[in-house]
Design a protein around this motif. Structure first.
Motif, short mmCIF file in Angstrom:
data_model
loop_
_atom_site.label_atom_id
_atom_site.label_comp_id
_atom_site.label_asym_id
_atom_site.label_seq_id
_atom_site.Cartn_x
_atom_site.Cartn_y
_atom_site.Cartn_z
N LYS A 139 0.85 -1.19 0.00
CA LYS A 139 0.00 0.00 0.00
C LYS A 139 0.88 1.24 0.00
O LYS A 139 1.84 1.34 0.77
N ALA A 140 0.56 2.19 -0.87
CA ALA A 140 1.41 3.36 -1.05
C ALA A 140 0.90 4.58 -0.30
O ALA A 140 -0.24 4.63 0.15
N LYS A 141 1.78 5.57 -0.19
CA LYS A 141 1.39 6.86 0.35
C LYS A 141 0.59 7.59 -0.72
O LYS A 141 0.65 7.23 -1.90
N SER A 142 -0.13 8.63 -0.32
CA SER A 142 -1.07 9.27 -1.25
C SER A 142 -0.44 10.37 -2.10
O SER A 142 -1.14 11.04 -2.86
N GLY A 143 0.88 10.54 -2.02
CA GLY A 143 1.53 11.64 -2.74
C GLY A 143 1.30 11.60 -4.24
O GLY A 143 1.05 12.63 -4.87
N MET A 236 2.34 -1.47 5.54
CA MET A 236 3.51 -1.34 6.39
C MET A 236 3.11 -0.96 7.80
O MET A 236 2.31 -0.04 8.01
N LYS A 237 3.65 -1.66 8.77
CA LYS A 237 3.31 -1.44 10.17
C LYS A 237 4.07 -0.24 10.74
O LYS A 237 5.14 0.11 10.23
N PRO A 238 3.52 0.40 11.78
CA PRO A 238 4.23 1.51 12.42
C PRO A 238 5.63 1.09 12.87
O PRO A 238 5.80 0.03 13.47
#
Length: 248
Positions: A139-143, A236-238
């Protein structure tokens, strides 16, 4: 494959990098490329690919350069602080990303300006090497969704596979380059985000746009691997963003 000439004006240092690195990649690897017809010949666009090796960016760049477009990467700001490397990246007109700071939005402003100038902005939406155990896109970041909706330029999904044979994830030493590992790169048609353009400032729309881009990338990676990807991408976990102590 004969390289398509790059029509746009580039910093002299970029020509030096192409002239130095491309022959090394040509000698050290074999290429299995497809989808080059989808690379826009002119105008600004976003090239977006999966990230599973420290060298997959070179494979992505090699593919784009050979199809006539020189990519300008959004890169971690920390790289710009490394002596010599930082100055080189700035001269190459790469764009620093200051994560989790008030300056983070500045990268998108610079990226939009570059897109308006007709450049190709390259993004690895995951932001770091995938943590999926089998190296599928996570899962990706929203950038990438934010930039895509704000700029409304084409978003070209690119799947890559084989870079781990050159340098495996977290490895310190390269693989057996005498085998000239095959680098598989495939570009797909631009991702359709037109129905989300009017919601460019909506975080939900940005997340949806990012998910569509990553889904297209994952489909391409699945074709290159000849395998079925997980039903849902790894999250990705914290704290997992940092390499575990002693991890190779």
């Amino acid at each position: 494959m004969k390289r398509t000439p790059i029509a746009q004006k580039l910093p002299w240092s970029y020509h030096v990098v192409i002239g130095t690195v491309r022959p090394l990649l040509m000698a050290a690897t074999r290429r299995q490329w497809s989808g080059g017809e989808h690379v826009p010949p002119t105008g600004g666009f976003i090239a977006s690919a999966n990230h599973y090796s420290e060298v997959d960016v070179f494979m992505m760049a090699h593919f784009l350069v050979d199809h006539g477009r020189a990519p300008f990467f959004l890169a971690k700001s920390g790289l710009f602080k490394v002596p010599l490397l930082g100055k080189a990246l700035l001269h190459l007109e790469q764009v620093p990303v200051h994560r989790a700071t008030s300056r983070a939005g500045g990268a998108l402003v610079e990226a939009r300006q570059a897109l308006d100038e007709g450049k190709c902005i390259a993004i690895m939406p995951e932001g770091t090497l995938t943590r999926d155990p089998d190296m599928w896109p996570m899962k990706a970041k929203s950038g990438v969704g934010r930039l895509a909706l704000a700029s409304r330029v084409p978003v070209l999904p690119i799947g890559t596979w084989g870079a781990q044979e050159v340098l495996d994830r977290y490895a310190r030493r390269p693989g057996n380059l005498l085998k000239r590992p095959v680098q598989k790169v495939k570009a797909g048609p631009p991702v359709d985000l037109s129905d989300l353009y009017d919601r460019a400032d909506d975080p939900a729309a940005q997340v949806e746009a990012t998910a569509r881009v990553m889904a297209a990338i994952t489909d391409l990676v699945a074709e290159l691997r000849g395998e079925t990807p997980p039903e849902t991408p790894y999250v990705m976990k914290p704290g997992e963003g940092r390499r575990a102590k002693g991890q190779k």
